[in-house]
Design a protein around this motif. Structure first.
Motif: not given
Length: 157
Positions: A106-127
Motif C-alpha cells: 500500500m505504501s509502495a503503490a502510493a509512492l509510485l502513483t505520486e512519483n513513478p520514478e523514485p530515487s533510493d532516497a525517495d523510496i527510503d523516505d516513503a517506506m
C-alpha cells in the motif's frame, strides 16, 4: 452509530462505535482481513490503507474520521502501480513471512502513483514507517525500482 464511507469503491455503512479504529471496522465488520494488525500505535505500517489516495495507519484512526471518504485496502488495490508492484514482488521474491506485505504494498503503490520514478532516497523516505521483521528492505527497494520500470514499459507499449 452508522458510519458510511466508500470501501474499495463500494459504499458501505457500518454500525460501529465512532471511536473504533478503522482497522477493526475493516477486519471485523467488513470482513476484509488483508490489512494486518501489527503494533496498534501506528508505528509499524502493517495496517496501512489509503484514505482518499493517501497512505494512513488504520490501527489508530477512528472510523468516524473516514465518513464520506474513500478507503482502499489491499483487497481493493488496482491500477498500473498496483499491477506493477504485484509483478515485481513476485519476480524478485520479496516476501519472506509476508505479514507486513500488505502495508508495504500500500505504501509502495502510493509512492509510485505520486512519483513513478523514485530515487533510493525517495523510496527510503516513503517506506520508512513500514517495518519488516524479516528485514527484506533491500528486496522491497529493488522491487519498487522494478515496478517503476514495469510502469514505464506499460506506458511505452
Amino acid at each position: 452509530m452508522a458510519i458510511e464511507f466508500r470501501l474499495n469503491g463500494e459504499t458501505v455503512t457500518l454500525d460501529v462505535e465512532p471511536d473504533m479504529p478503522l482497522l477493526w471496522a475493516i477486519r471485523e465488520k467488513a470482513g476484509l482481513t488483508g490489512t494486518k494488525f501489527g503494533c496498534g500505535i501506528a508505528l509499524c505500517g502493517a495496517c496501512t490503507v489509503h484514505l482518499d489516495g493517501t497512505p494512513v495507519r488504520s490501527c489508530s484512526l477512528p472510523v468516524e474520521t473516514v465518513a464520506g471518504s474513500d478507503v482502499t485496502t489491499i483487497e481493493g488495490g488496482s491500477g498500473t502501480a498496483f499491477a506493477a508492484i504485484q509483478t515485481a514482488w513476485r519476480e524478485l521474491d520479496v516476501v519472506q513471512c509476508g505479514y507486513c506485505q500488505s502495508g508495504q504494498i500500500m505504501s509502495a503503490a502510493a509512492l509510485l502513483t505520486e512519483n513513478p520514478e523514485p530515487s533510493d532516497a525517495d523510496i527510503d523516505d516513503a517506506m520508512s514507517g513500514n517495518l519488516c521483521r524479516c528485514a527484506t528492505y533491500h528486496r522491497i527497494r529493488k522491487a519498487i525500482h522494478r515496478a517503476s520500470d514495469l510502469m514505464k514499459e506499460t506506458a511505452d507499449a
